[in-house]
Design an enzyme around this catalytic site. Structure first.
Site, PDB file in Angstrom:
ATOM      1  N   TYR A 159       0.823  -1.223   0.000  1.00  0.00           N
ATOM      2  CA  TYR A 159       0.000   0.000   0.000  1.00  0.00           C
ATOM      3  C   TYR A 159       0.858   1.275   0.000  1.00  0.00           C
ATOM      4  O   TYR A 159       0.743   2.096  -0.930  1.00  0.00           O
ATOM      5  CB  TYR A 159      -1.004  -0.010   1.155  1.00  0.00           C
ATOM      6  CG  TYR A 159      -1.751   1.303   1.291  1.00  0.00           C
ATOM      7  CD1 TYR A 159      -2.736   1.659   0.370  1.00  0.00           C
ATOM      8  CD2 TYR A 159      -1.431   2.215   2.290  1.00  0.00           C
ATOM      9  CE1 TYR A 159      -3.390   2.889   0.455  1.00  0.00           C
ATOM     10  CE2 TYR A 159      -2.081   3.436   2.378  1.00  0.00           C
ATOM     11  CZ  TYR A 159      -3.059   3.770   1.466  1.00  0.00           C
ATOM     12  OH  TYR A 159      -3.692   4.994   1.542  1.00  0.00           O
ATOM     13  N   LYS A 163       1.347   4.068  -3.056  1.00  0.00           N
ATOM     14  CA  LYS A 163       1.013   5.494  -2.908  1.00  0.00           C
ATOM     15  C   LYS A 163       2.239   6.357  -3.231  1.00  0.00           C
ATOM     16  O   LYS A 163       2.114   7.419  -3.847  1.00  0.00           O
ATOM     17  CB  LYS A 163       0.521   5.801  -1.481  1.00  0.00           C
ATOM     18  CG  LYS A 163      -0.788   5.157  -1.094  1.00  0.00           C
ATOM     19  CD  LYS A 163      -1.957   5.566  -1.960  1.00  0.00           C
ATOM     20  CE  LYS A 163      -2.516   6.932  -1.703  1.00  0.00           C
ATOM     21  NZ  LYS A 163      -3.741   7.199  -2.512  1.00  0.00           N
TER      22      LYS A 163
HETATM   23  N1  LIG Z   1      -8.471   6.600   5.136  1.00  0.00           N
HETATM   24  C1  LIG Z   1      -7.331   7.203   5.485  1.00  0.00           C
HETATM   25  O1  LIG Z   1      -6.997   7.325   6.669  1.00  0.00           O
HETATM   26  C2  LIG Z   1      -6.435   7.765   4.417  1.00  0.00           C
HETATM   27  C3  LIG Z   1      -6.725   7.649   3.060  1.00  0.00           C
HETATM   28  N2  LIG Z   1      -5.867   8.197   2.130  1.00  0.00           N
HETATM   29  C4  LIG Z   1      -6.159   8.121   0.703  1.00  0.00           C
HETATM   30  O2  LIG Z   1      -7.407   8.733   0.470  1.00  0.00           O
HETATM   31  C5  LIG Z   1      -8.081   8.100  -0.603  1.00  0.00           C
HETATM   32  C6  LIG Z   1      -9.488   7.728  -0.181  1.00  0.00           C
HETATM   33  O3  LIG Z   1      -9.404   6.857   0.916  1.00  0.00           O
HETATM   34  P1  LIG Z   1     -10.712   6.395   1.703  1.00  0.00           P
HETATM   35  O4  LIG Z   1     -11.820   7.309   1.378  1.00  0.00           O
HETATM   36  O5  LIG Z   1     -10.315   6.182   3.096  1.00  0.00           O
HETATM   37  O6  LIG Z   1     -10.945   4.985   1.036  1.00  0.00           O
HETATM   38  P2  LIG Z   1     -12.298   4.328   0.516  1.00  0.00           P
HETATM   39  O7  LIG Z   1     -11.985   2.900   0.257  1.00  0.00           O
HETATM   40  O8  LIG Z   1     -13.421   4.649   1.423  1.00  0.00           O
HETATM   41  O9  LIG Z   1     -12.537   5.078  -0.857  1.00  0.00           O
HETATM   42  C7  LIG Z   1     -11.879   4.742  -2.026  1.00  0.00           C
HETATM   43  C8  LIG Z   1     -12.860   4.834  -3.164  1.00  0.00           C
HETATM   44  O10 LIG Z   1     -12.174   4.485  -4.377  1.00  0.00           O
HETATM   45  C9  LIG Z   1     -13.011   3.619  -5.112  1.00  0.00           C
HETATM   46  N3  LIG Z   1     -12.212   2.740  -5.937  1.00  0.00           N
HETATM   47  C10 LIG Z   1     -11.418   1.720  -5.539  1.00  0.00           C
HETATM   48  N4  LIG Z   1     -10.900   1.099  -6.590  1.00  0.00           N
HETATM   49  C11 LIG Z   1     -11.358   1.736  -7.692  1.00  0.00           C
HETATM   50  C12 LIG Z   1     -11.177   1.556  -9.080  1.00  0.00           C
HETATM   51  N5  LIG Z   1     -10.426   0.563  -9.558  1.00  0.00           N
HETATM   52  N6  LIG Z   1     -11.785   2.415  -9.915  1.00  0.00           N
HETATM   53  C13 LIG Z   1     -12.583   3.396  -9.452  1.00  0.00           C
HETATM   54  N7  LIG Z   1     -12.795   3.613  -8.143  1.00  0.00           N
HETATM   55  C14 LIG Z   1     -12.185   2.788  -7.280  1.00  0.00           C
HETATM   56  C15 LIG Z   1     -13.768   2.807  -4.076  1.00  0.00           C
HETATM   57  O11 LIG Z   1     -14.944   2.230  -4.620  1.00  0.00           O
HETATM   58  C16 LIG Z   1     -14.037   3.842  -3.013  1.00  0.00           C
HETATM   59  O12 LIG Z   1     -15.262   4.481  -3.218  1.00  0.00           O
HETATM   60  C17 LIG Z   1      -7.233   6.909  -1.022  1.00  0.00           C
HETATM   61  O13 LIG Z   1      -6.503   7.249  -2.175  1.00  0.00           O
HETATM   62  C18 LIG Z   1      -6.301   6.701   0.156  1.00  0.00           C
HETATM   63  O14 LIG Z   1      -5.065   6.186  -0.253  1.00  0.00           O
HETATM   64  C19 LIG Z   1      -4.770   8.885   2.519  1.00  0.00           C
HETATM   65  C20 LIG Z   1      -4.454   9.018   3.815  1.00  0.00           C
HETATM   66  C21 LIG Z   1      -5.247   8.472   4.876  1.00  0.00           C
HETATM   67  C1  LIG Z   2      -4.492  -3.785  16.989  1.00  0.00           C
HETATM   68  C2  LIG Z   2      -3.385  -2.850  16.609  1.00  0.00           C
HETATM   69  C3  LIG Z   2      -2.344  -2.768  17.651  1.00  0.00           C
HETATM   70  C4  LIG Z   2      -3.922  -1.477  16.288  1.00  0.00           C
HETATM   71  C5  LIG Z   2      -4.450  -1.459  14.900  1.00  0.00           C
HETATM   72  C6  LIG Z   2      -4.604  -0.058  14.414  1.00  0.00           C
HETATM   73  C7  LIG Z   2      -4.421  -0.010  12.902  1.00  0.00           C
HETATM   74  C8  LIG Z   2      -5.533  -0.778  12.262  1.00  0.00           C
HETATM   75  C9  LIG Z   2      -4.332   1.426  12.420  1.00  0.00           C
HETATM   76  C10 LIG Z   2      -3.140   2.155  13.088  1.00  0.00           C
HETATM   77  C11 LIG Z   2      -2.676   3.211  12.115  1.00  0.00           C
HETATM   78  C12 LIG Z   2      -3.674   3.154  10.984  1.00  0.00           C
HETATM   79  C13 LIG Z   2      -3.239   3.690   9.616  1.00  0.00           C
HETATM   80  C14 LIG Z   2      -2.775   5.128   9.697  1.00  0.00           C
HETATM   81  O1  LIG Z   2      -3.750   5.941  10.322  1.00  0.00           O
HETATM   82  C15 LIG Z   2      -2.414   5.727   8.389  1.00  0.00           C
HETATM   83  C16 LIG Z   2      -3.158   5.296   7.213  1.00  0.00           C
HETATM   84  C17 LIG Z   2      -3.017   6.027   6.088  1.00  0.00           C
HETATM   85  C18 LIG Z   2      -3.608   5.666   4.876  1.00  0.00           C
HETATM   86  O2  LIG Z   2      -3.290   6.219   3.825  1.00  0.00           O
HETATM   87  C19 LIG Z   2      -4.622   4.587   4.854  1.00  0.00           C
HETATM   88  C20 LIG Z   2      -5.077   4.136   6.213  1.00  0.00           C
HETATM   89  C21 LIG Z   2      -3.916   4.012   7.187  1.00  0.00           C
HETATM   90  C22 LIG Z   2      -2.984   2.960   6.624  1.00  0.00           C
HETATM   91  C23 LIG Z   2      -4.416   3.583   8.599  1.00  0.00           C
HETATM   92  C24 LIG Z   2      -4.969   2.147   8.587  1.00  0.00           C
HETATM   93  C25 LIG Z   2      -5.265   1.589   9.982  1.00  0.00           C
HETATM   94  C26 LIG Z   2      -4.069   1.682  10.916  1.00  0.00           C
HETATM   95  C27 LIG Z   2      -2.947   0.793  10.420  1.00  0.00           C
END
Ligand SMILES: NC(=O)C1=CN([C@@H]2O[C@H](COP(=O)(O)OP(=O)(O)OC[C@H]3O[C@@H](n4cnc5c(N)ncnc54)[C@H](O)[C@@H]3O)[C@@H](O)[C@H]2O)C=CC1
Ligand SMILES: CC(C)CCC[C@@H](C)[C@H]1CC[C@H]2[C@@H]3[C@H](O)CC4=CC(=O)CC[C@]4(C)[C@H]3CC[C@]12C
Length: 368
Positions: A159, A163
């Site tokens: 992952y 990214k």
């Molecule tokens: N959730 C987090 O804590 C973080 C997320 N991100 C980034 O933010 C973005 C969004 O993440 P989330 O909303 O948490 O994830 P999410 O899984 O809720 O949303 C991702 C969306 O992309 C769509 N998707 C996946 N594969 C696809 C494909 N092949 N074609 C078209 N659409 C597709 C999914 O259907 C979904 O709606 C991602 O790029 C992730 O890497 C970055 C930092 C932290």
């Molecule tokens: C049982 C364990 C000791 C605790 C599990 C916690 C984990 C599931 C989460 C701890 C940190 C999270 C990640 C972090 O917040 C940064 C992220 C950035 C992204 O771009 C995608 C999500 C994630 C990887 C997030 C996912 C869950 C954790 C690993």
């Protein structure tokens, strides 16, 4: 393609617009982007909530599509002024294969870039992640660092590796000539761990706590800081970047910005308790209840079980060597780059972010 700096009415495309972050960005654009004429939402799975958006003044176009299919992406991008590329496969639990993660996150991003170049779309905002920097597998702390803080980024997990590769593609594409001869302007946003309404992992941990009789058990020391940012502020930052990229291309093109707000610095679980506590859960233990070596052993066992069971079923628990390293390594940001470059200020205070998230947890089915 009309020059976007002159156009008053703009067409935006949001990939991944039906995911956790994507939905917030879509709603934020509709509320706070006055130049919006048409909003295209491209996702593998379209949400039913999109229907309610179609009655407003902005034309909302839902496009079911796959970013790995170049022709689908090109068709969706054609005629858009701005692309916000959020779609991605977020998997640190071993649910998807490394190949699939690469295809969606890296090849999918390459397809978006090529579509912009071919169709003459000039502005591209990419949702990257703090994970392109770290934490690294050596457990080096990144303590309240900024975009220029040196750090040994080592990407072994599919992952963060995907990214980081995708982010590099986006930044390197800045300045490429798009159809019509204008330069492509790109930038990348790097959210830390996002929280807020719709956060699936928070929901999973909440239900796990309910199953354990309203208790969660401390396994990570309070001293470990994990960066978190409210989804509404991440969405707001996307809206602002997309808007300002047109006015400040020379300054912002090719740049990366951490996504930040005033959320407090805490360990992953202590932070979650800010919401789960008021919803009736208790975190047992002031210090970790298990020695770290035992956690490492359990995480390794989980990884082994996942591998052994793979032909029969998908075993993907929260704890594995990677998530343990993530949760147990200090990684927090402290920066004002977004404020300096495009005037970003968080739209939601910490109190607001906390209240909204608590209300969302309280409204979950089966809530205590
Ligand atoms: N959730 C987090 O804590 C973080 C997320 N991100 C980034 O933010 C973005 C969004 O993440 P989330 O909303 O948490 O994830 P999410 O899984 O809720 O949303 C991702 C969306 O992309 C769509 N998707 C996946 N594969 C696809 C494909 N092949 N074609 C078209 N659409 C597709 C999914 O259907 C979904 O709606 C991602 O790029 C992730 O890497 C970055 C930092 C932290
Ligand atoms: C049982 C364990 C000791 C605790 C599990 C916690 C984990 C599931 C989460 C701890 C940190 C999270 C990640 C972090 O917040 C940064 C992220 C950035 C992204 O771009 C995608 C999500 C994630 C990887 C997030 C996912 C869950 C954790 C690993």
């Amino acid at each position: 393609m009309a020059s976007s700096t002159q156009a008053q009415k703009l067409v935006y495309l949001v990939t991944g617009g039906c995911g956790f972050l994507g939905e917030h960005v879509v709603r934020m654009l509709l509320q706070r982007e006055p130049q919006l004429q048409e909003l295209r939402i491209f996702d593998l799975h379209l949400g039913p909530w999109l229907e309610e958006l179609k009655t407003g003044p902005v034309q909302v176009t839902a496009i079911q599509g796959d970013v790995t299919q170049a022709h689908e992406v090109t068709a969706a991008v054609a005629g858009a002024h701005v692309v916000i590329h959020i779609a991605g496969l977020v998997d640190v639990f071993g649910r998807a294969s490394p190949k699939t993660i690469h295809e969606v996150n890296v090849q999918g991003t390459q397809n978006v870039i090529e579509a912009c170049v071919q169709t003459g779309t000039q502005f591209l905002v990419y949702t990257s992640s703090m994970e392109v920097v770290g934490p690294n597998i050596k457990g080096h702390p990144f303590y309240r660092g900024n975009e220029d803080t040196p750090y040994e980024a080592v990407h072994k997990h599919p992952y963060p590796r995907s990214k980081a590769l995708a982010e590099r593609l986006v930044l390197e594409a800045n300045g490429r000539k798009v159809h019509g001869g204008l330069p492509l302007v790109t930038c990348a946003l790097r959210p830390t761990g996002i929280y807020g309404e719709g956060h699936q992992i928070m929901k999973d941990i909440y239900y796990q706590g309910l199953r354990l009789g309203g208790r969660l058990f401390r396994v990570i020391p309070t001293s470990v800081e994990h960066g978190r940012v409210y989804v509404g502020n991440v969405a707001w930052m996307h809206v602002l970047v997309a808007r300002e990229l047109k006015q400040r291309a020379a300054l912002m093109g090719g740049q990366v910005y951490f996504c930040y707000d005033k959320s407090p610095y805490k360990s992953y679980m202590d932070f979650n308790m800010e919401f789960l506590g008021p919803c009736g859960l208790r975190l047992v233990g002031t210090r970790p209840l298990l020695p770290y070596w035992l956690l490492v052993l359990l995480a390794t066992l989980n990884a082994l079980l996942q591998w052994l069971l793979r032909p029969l079923l998908l075993y993907a628990p929260l704890l594995n060597p990677y998530t343990l390293a993530m949760a147990n390594t200090t990684f927090t940001v402290s920066t004002n780059k977004a404020q300096r470059h495009f005037g970003y200020e968080p739209l939601f205070s910490w109190e607001d972010s906390r209240t909204r998230t608590i209300h969302w947890v309280q409204a979950l089915e089966g809530s205590a």
